[in-house]
Design a protein around this motif. Structure first.
Motif, PDB file in Angstrom:
ATOM      1  N   ARG A  90      57.296  27.865  34.607  1.00  0.00           N
ATOM      2  CA  ARG A  90      56.711  29.048  33.959  1.00  0.00           C
ATOM      3  C   ARG A  90      56.130  30.006  34.997  1.00  0.00           C
ATOM      4  O   ARG A  90      56.240  31.223  34.860  1.00  0.00           O
ATOM      5  CB  ARG A  90      55.607  28.634  32.983  1.00  0.00           C
ATOM      6  N   ASN A 140      47.211  30.795  38.564  1.00  0.00           N
ATOM      7  CA  ASN A 140      47.355  29.345  38.444  1.00  0.00           C
ATOM      8  C   ASN A 140      46.376  28.589  39.351  1.00  0.00           C
ATOM      9  O   ASN A 140      46.665  27.483  39.793  1.00  0.00           O
ATOM     10  CB  ASN A 140      48.790  28.931  38.763  1.00  0.00           C
ATOM     11  N   ARG A 141      45.224  29.137  39.576  1.00  0.00           N
ATOM     12  CA  ARG A 141      44.291  28.485  40.498  1.00  0.00           C
ATOM     13  C   ARG A 141      43.760  27.151  39.982  1.00  0.00           C
ATOM     14  O   ARG A 141      43.277  26.341  40.750  1.00  0.00           O
ATOM     15  CB  ARG A 141      43.160  29.412  40.874  1.00  0.00           C
ATOM     16  N   ASN A 142      43.864  26.894  38.700  1.00  0.00           N
ATOM     17  CA  ASN A 142      43.427  25.611  38.146  1.00  0.00           C
ATOM     18  C   ASN A 142      44.599  24.679  37.860  1.00  0.00           C
ATOM     19  O   ASN A 142      44.417  23.651  37.209  1.00  0.00           O
ATOM     20  CB  ASN A 142      42.617  25.830  36.863  1.00  0.00           C
ATOM     21  N   ASP A 143      45.783  25.041  38.316  1.00  0.00           N
ATOM     22  CA  ASP A 143      47.005  24.241  38.147  1.00  0.00           C
ATOM     23  C   ASP A 143      47.268  23.871  36.686  1.00  0.00           C
ATOM     24  O   ASP A 143      47.648  22.751  36.371  1.00  0.00           O
ATOM     25  CB  ASP A 143      46.948  22.968  38.997  1.00  0.00           C
ATOM     26  N   LYS A 144      47.100  24.817  35.786  1.00  0.00           N
ATOM     27  CA  LYS A 144      47.330  24.545  34.366  1.00  0.00           C
ATOM     28  C   LYS A 144      48.718  24.966  33.906  1.00  0.00           C
ATOM     29  O   LYS A 144      49.148  24.580  32.831  1.00  0.00           O
ATOM     30  CB  LYS A 144      46.269  25.238  33.521  1.00  0.00           C
ATOM     31  N   LEU A 145      49.417  25.766  34.696  1.00  0.00           N
ATOM     32  CA  LEU A 145      50.769  26.195  34.342  1.00  0.00           C
ATOM     33  C   LEU A 145      51.790  25.343  35.078  1.00  0.00           C
ATOM     34  O   LEU A 145      51.582  24.975  36.229  1.00  0.00           O
ATOM     35  CB  LEU A 145      50.987  27.667  34.714  1.00  0.00           C
ATOM     36  N   ASP A 146      52.896  25.057  34.410  1.00  0.00           N
ATOM     37  CA  ASP A 146      53.926  24.306  35.113  1.00  0.00           C
ATOM     38  C   ASP A 146      54.687  25.232  36.061  1.00  0.00           C
ATOM     39  O   ASP A 146      54.667  26.451  35.924  1.00  0.00           O
ATOM     40  CB  ASP A 146      54.863  23.588  34.133  1.00  0.00           C
TER      41      ASP A 146
END
Length: 58
Positions: free
Chosen positions: A26, A17-23
């Motif tokens: 999850r 999740n290094r690009n903060d795309k997952l909530d």
């Protein structure tokens, strides 16, 4: 064993999740599943009294 596995899962979760795309929900679900899978897999290959024993499997 659980502490070491948890630390590894936290590291992997940060990479995933290094690009903060997952909530957050999850990501937590992913971490919990990965912890249970890894703990189950390493149960018979973890010897706290002999740390070098079983390390090739891990």
């Amino acid at each position: 064993m659980k502490d070491e596995v948890t630390a590894g899962v936290q590291f992997i979760s940060r990479l995933v999740n290094r690009n903060d795309k997952l909530d957050k929900e999850r990501l937590e679900q992913f971490g919990e599943c990965l912890i249970s899978i890894l703990c189950e897999r390493f149960t018979r290959h973890w010897y706290p009294e002999k740390p070098l024993k079983g390390q090739a499997y891990r």
